[in-house]
Scaffold this active site. Structure first.
Site: not given
Ligand code: 5GP
Ligand code: MG
Length: 181
Positions: A45-46, A101-102, A105, A133, A154-155, A161, A167
């Site tokens: 949803r981000g 994508e939001d 990470d 990140k 963590f944002v 959210d 959100r």
């Molecule tokens: P990845 O698979 O790259 O580790 O993670 C991606 C997903 O993790 C992002 O789509 C997001 O939803 C969530 N995510 C990563 N960092 C953060 C953060 O700082 N805050 C929040 N709320 N979600 C995060």
């Molecule tokens: Mg996400």
């Protein structure tokens, strides 16, 4: 269950986000100039606020679809196993696809989604992430376009959210947990 006590400190203002989206939209428009087959895929949803602002800056014929992949649950740690909770409604075969994508990470989510969509014979897949990140990366992937690189914080806000809250903040902020002594 009550959540731990936390405060939110602004990291990126609403104004900076809007300015960056204008720049990104120019580059995206340049890339997809002349196409009438662009489908913009938001990862729920981000990315819902980001995709809403981004598509309104695109002076191109676009279709919008959504896909939901599992991620953090209600915690603050990423899970490596990515599951598709909601798939696209439409076909992407022969289409130009822009995945929105939001945050990138560890990279597991975006690389899983790109691999999955690649099996459906799109003409082309590009990706855009509002936030990156890089220090957290475990899978080698970089979005075609990135809004902002951020530190390992963590944002929340602007669609993103913490346990489904925040959100609706118009800016991106860092969550700081208050430790009581
Ligand atoms: P990845 O698979 O790259 O580790 O993670 C991606 C997903 O993790 C992002 O789509 C997001 O939803 C969530 N995510 C990563 N960092 C953060 C953060 O700082 N805050 C929040 N709320 N979600 C995060
Ligand atoms: Mg996400």
């Amino acid at each position: 269950m009550s959540q731990p006590d936390y405060t939110i400190t602004q990291l990126i203002s609403a104004k900076s986000i809007a300015a960056r989206i204008e720049e990104l939209a120019q580059e995206i428009q340049e890339q997809f100039k002349g196409t009438d087959k662009l489908i913009v895929v938001g990862l729920l949803r981000g990315s819902f606020v980001f995709i809403a602002d981004l598509v309104r800056e695109l002076n191109l014929p676009v279709e919008v679809d959504f896909l939901e992949a599992s991620s953090y649950g209600d915690g603050t740690e990423s899970s490596k196993e990515v599951r598709i909770l909601k798939d696209l409604r439409g076909e992407i075969s022969g289409r130009d696809v822009l995945v929105v994508e939001d945050i990138v990470d560890t990279g597991f989510t975006l690389s899983h989604v790109v691999n999955l969509l690649s099996t459906r014979n799109p003409k082309n897949i590009k990706t855009i992430a509002l936030l990156d990140k890089p220090s957290r990366r475990e899978v080698e992937i970089k979005a075609t376009w990135t809004g902002f690189e951020i530190p390992d914080e963590f944002v929340v806000g602007y669609g993103i959210d913490y346990a489904q809250r925040n959100r609706n903040l118009p800016f991106i902020g860092c969550v700081e947990f208050n430790t009581k002594s």
